[in-house]
Write an enzyme that holds these catalytic residues in place. Sequence first.
Site, PDB file in Angstrom:
ATOM      1  N   GLU A  68      58.566  16.110  22.782  1.00 30.96           N
ATOM      2  CA  GLU A  68      57.279  16.413  23.404  1.00 30.96           C
ATOM      3  C   GLU A  68      56.138  16.404  22.393  1.00 30.96           C
ATOM      4  O   GLU A  68      55.012  16.036  22.712  1.00 30.96           O
ATOM      5  CB  GLU A  68      57.326  17.759  24.131  1.00 30.96           C
ATOM      6  N   PHE A 130      65.387  31.055  33.909  1.00 32.12           N
ATOM      7  CA  PHE A 130      65.829  29.972  33.039  1.00 32.12           C
ATOM      8  C   PHE A 130      64.656  29.033  32.734  1.00 32.12           C
ATOM      9  O   PHE A 130      63.966  28.579  33.627  1.00 32.12           O
ATOM     10  CB  PHE A 130      66.977  29.193  33.696  1.00 32.12           C
ATOM     11  N   GLN A 131      64.441  28.761  31.463  1.00 30.12           N
ATOM     12  CA  GLN A 131      63.365  27.892  30.983  1.00 30.12           C
ATOM     13  C   GLN A 131      61.982  28.347  31.425  1.00 30.12           C
ATOM     14  O   GLN A 131      61.084  27.545  31.645  1.00 30.12           O
ATOM     15  CB  GLN A 131      63.617  26.434  31.390  1.00 30.12           C
ATOM     16  N   LYS A 180      57.063  24.781  40.152  1.00 35.36           N
ATOM     17  CA  LYS A 180      57.899  23.783  40.819  1.00 35.36           C
ATOM     18  C   LYS A 180      57.660  23.796  42.330  1.00 35.36           C
ATOM     19  O   LYS A 180      57.597  22.744  42.965  1.00 35.36           O
ATOM     20  CB  LYS A 180      59.372  24.047  40.510  1.00 35.36           C
ATOM     21  N   MET A 493      51.790  15.577  -1.819  1.00 32.28           N
ATOM     22  CA  MET A 493      50.604  16.410  -1.935  1.00 32.28           C
ATOM     23  C   MET A 493      50.954  17.809  -2.434  1.00 32.28           C
ATOM     24  O   MET A 493      50.226  18.400  -3.239  1.00 32.28           O
ATOM     25  CB  MET A 493      49.884  16.482  -0.578  1.00 32.28           C
TER      26      MET A 493
HETATM   27  C1  LIG Z   1      54.098  20.273   9.638  1.00 33.34           C
HETATM   28  C2  LIG Z   1      53.643  20.462   8.248  1.00 33.34           C
HETATM   29  N1  LIG Z   1      54.433  21.113   7.358  1.00 33.34           N
HETATM   30  C3  LIG Z   1      54.026  21.276   6.086  1.00 33.34           C
HETATM   31  C4  LIG Z   1      52.818  20.800   5.668  1.00 33.34           C
HETATM   32  C5  LIG Z   1      52.366  20.991   4.228  1.00 33.34           C
HETATM   33  N2  LIG Z   1      52.222  19.699   3.547  1.00 33.34           N
HETATM   34  C6  LIG Z   1      51.033  19.073   3.431  1.00 33.34           C
HETATM   35  S1  LIG Z   1      51.144  17.592   2.673  1.00 33.34           S
HETATM   36  C7  LIG Z   1      52.802  17.783   2.450  1.00 33.34           C
HETATM   37  C8  LIG Z   1      53.608  16.719   1.753  1.00 33.34           C
HETATM   38  C9  LIG Z   1      53.701  15.483   2.526  1.00 33.34           C
HETATM   39  O1  LIG Z   1      54.681  14.652   1.953  1.00 33.34           O
HETATM   40  P1  LIG Z   1      54.811  13.160   2.400  1.00 33.34           P
HETATM   41  O2  LIG Z   1      54.878  13.079   3.868  1.00 33.34           O
HETATM   42  O3  LIG Z   1      55.894  12.506   1.655  1.00 33.34           O
HETATM   43  O4  LIG Z   1      53.397  12.569   1.988  1.00 33.34           O
HETATM   44  P2  LIG Z   1      52.796  12.327   0.521  1.00 33.34           P
HETATM   45  O5  LIG Z   1      51.908  13.468   0.215  1.00 33.34           O
HETATM   46  O6  LIG Z   1      53.945  12.227  -0.425  1.00 33.34           O
HETATM   47  O7  LIG Z   1      52.054  11.058   0.672  1.00 33.34           O
HETATM   48  C10 LIG Z   1      53.244  18.997   2.977  1.00 33.34           C
HETATM   49  C11 LIG Z   1      54.619  19.473   2.918  1.00 33.34           C
HETATM   50  C12 LIG Z   1      52.019  20.138   6.630  1.00 33.34           C
HETATM   51  N3  LIG Z   1      50.815  19.661   6.346  1.00 33.34           N
HETATM   52  N4  LIG Z   1      52.460  19.975   7.893  1.00 33.34           N
END
Ligand SMILES: Cc1ncc(C[n+]2csc(CCOP(=O)(O)OP(=O)(O)O)c2C)c(N)n1
Lengths: 579, 186
Positions: A68, A130-131, A180, A493
């Site tokens: 979803e 349920f749900q 529903k 990042m």
């Molecule tokens: C759902 C979610 N969980 C955690 C984060 C924190 N976060 C921001 S950037 C990042 C790293 C992303 O890694 P990747 O997808 O490999 O991208 P890159 O920065 O290496 O290009 C994380 C963990 C987030 N933004 N969203």
Amino acid sequence: MKIEKETEHAIVHVNGQEQITGAEALLQCLLEEGVDTIFGYPGGAIMPVYDKLLDFTGRLNHYLTRHEQGAAHAAQAYSMVTGKPGICFATSGPGATNLVTGIANAFLDSVPVVFITAQVTSGLIGTDAFQETDIIGVSMPVTKWNCQVKKPQDIPDTIAKAFYIAKTGRPGPVLIDITKDAQLEKLCFKYKKCDYIRSYNPLIPLHIKAIESAAIMINHAEKPLILAGHGVLLSRAEKELKAFAEKTGIPVASTLMGLSAFPSDHRLFTGMLGMHGNYGPNLLTNEADLIIAIGMRFDDRVTGNLKKYAKKATIIHIEIDEAEINKNVLVDVEINNDAKEVLKYLIPLVKENSFEKWIREFRICDKTEYEKVIKEETKPEEGDIKMGEVVKLVSDLTKGEAIIVTDVGQNQMYAARYYKFSNPNSLVTSGGMGTMGFGLPAGIGAKVGRPDKPVIAFLGDGGFQMTIQELGTILQYKVPLKIIILNNNYLGMVRQWQDMFFDKRYASTELVNPDFVMIAKAFGIPGKKVVMRKELKTALDEMMAAKGPYLLDVIVEKEGNVFPMVEPGSSVSEVRLTY
Amino acid sequence: MKQEFTISLFTEDHIGILNQITIILTRRQINVESITASESAVKGVQLLTIVVRTTSEMIQKVARQMEKLVDVLKVFVHTSDQIIYQEIALFKVTTKGLMSGNIIDNIVRNHHARILEVSPEYVVLEKTGHKTEITDLLSQLEPYGVLQFARSGRVAITKQVKELNVYLKEMDEANRVRSETIEITY
Ligand SMILES: Cc1ncc(C[n+]2csc(CCOP(=O)(O)OP(=O)(O)O)c2C)c(N)n1
Ligand SMILES: [Mg+2]
């Protein structure tokens, strides 16, 4: 009442009145609102709607995603590239709660999406049936408006209201929860579009006095700067923005969400604002004597340290949402109106002007940024492939005409920084929420919305794996999306922050990745892994030439850092070019 | 500097509206001192009166966020001098303590309170007024054994001359005229 031939068998006559089920009424409402595309996922409580959907084949195209959350992101991206509200269906309980990230994402980026969730039979509500989840309560803080419908005869008016609220004023997601029994019971169907709600006033009379004082300030400014945000795109004011900038000669900077509202190669464009934005607009925000903020909300990622933000500037804020005015930055002139209407009124009041000396300051910064950062990012001569050069190549290859979708992290910042956007609404990204996993399903939604355009998704190796199952959606519907994994084997990042602020202690950021090309293959998606610089151009050409979907796994420099950077807590004028 | 504000919120009778409003206060870490809900002078319109302590900058932001809610008609923020307001309190005090001498008469007279019920065990008093007056009375009664004490939220009437229905009419006209002439974008 309009009922097409195909649905006639469903009509029951009661006391001489035509009656249809709530489920059918819902789908009729969607047709009345001009909907032809739905993203969603079925389940017990919403089965009457899905059953009816079969009778609407050809008029309502339903895309079954693999989660979803994917449906929600796809619906949002669809809206961002088409300008129409996105539509998303989910069942009660887990179906509804799986939407929450997607709803919140649309909420923070002001995108109109109409979410329809099913609810257990009305008699069971409140019993932990349920749900059963209280999705009205759960989604309340992240929707512009939500409403539960328990009687079939309330469906048409509620749906009409939902569309009106979602797309007017500051747009945003709405959620309608339909029990529903309301889907199964019958009603006499009549539809009237909503154009007025007493307690909701999206059409604010123009604040003419404020616009006139703004014009005087603009005509007397020496170092004015326009900050353009997503609101410019949402109010479809790109043409007006261009006319306004060209007449006044005022340079334009853009927020992340505002990118593509103003052509990246325009002589007045100075680049992106914010944490990883360009050097010039960040540094010179604090030199400007007048800031004209249009459809943006001074997010902390844009302003850096508020105490040291734009202290030399008088600030004019053109913003449709009154609650955003004076929220983060105290402004001098508030114009609480739609951006397009304000600009239309403002343009004749401002004088033709040019700010060559001021603009030269930006160009000097550009040169510095090029020498210190961009050159090495886009034209490295040796070493591993860099994210910047991949994006730059794609930008050149597509002449800025593609729709770019990103995930979150370094990949997102590189895509935003190095793609040169030619057309409005050609960047689909998760700004306010920064939702990893957004990119792949958003890419699907964008491609479904704009089949005429090349759509390219830049994903991180981390974010890709958060919604990787949506490759199944691509397989099922043959969505010709181009996927580029900027694969650094890290949650890049976060690793960059560990590198800079946590003594290089790489806690849980290194990834052991599967073979992405093999995974794509299992989903019927051709692909290639690129390691060497000399293979990159050919591989991109091949990808663009492919008729269907394609996945490129580009192995990039493992420990590259995005610069410039306004460190957390720093002022925009303390923007750093190097480590 | 924090000060007391009375928020008068006129809303449609939509289920969940109170929840939406408390979400805004909660996110900004603002405690509700009192809250009352009732019908307003305009049929079908609910009036919520919320008393909070916060800064004048924050109350502006919060008021705008409340007014932004789809089902909120209008939000007014007032300081105490801009409104006429009352709270009502009930006190249940032991009869034994209170009935000796003419204590009760003095208290009732001095505080403009009312006796609602007298039984061999307890006396119930009612006092309408401002919070300080009510707490004054409470501290007066305490030595005699207060068995129960309950105070209502604030009800308030504004001194401003422009009434809600005038605002409603203005908003109505602005939107009706414009929705006829302006094609809604999107
Ligand atoms: C759902 C979610 N969980 C955690 C984060 C924190 N976060 C921001 S950037 C990042 C790293 C992303 O890694 P990747 O997808 O490999 O991208 P890159 O920065 O290496 O290009 C994380 C963990 C987030 N933004 N969203
Ligand atoms: Mg990565």
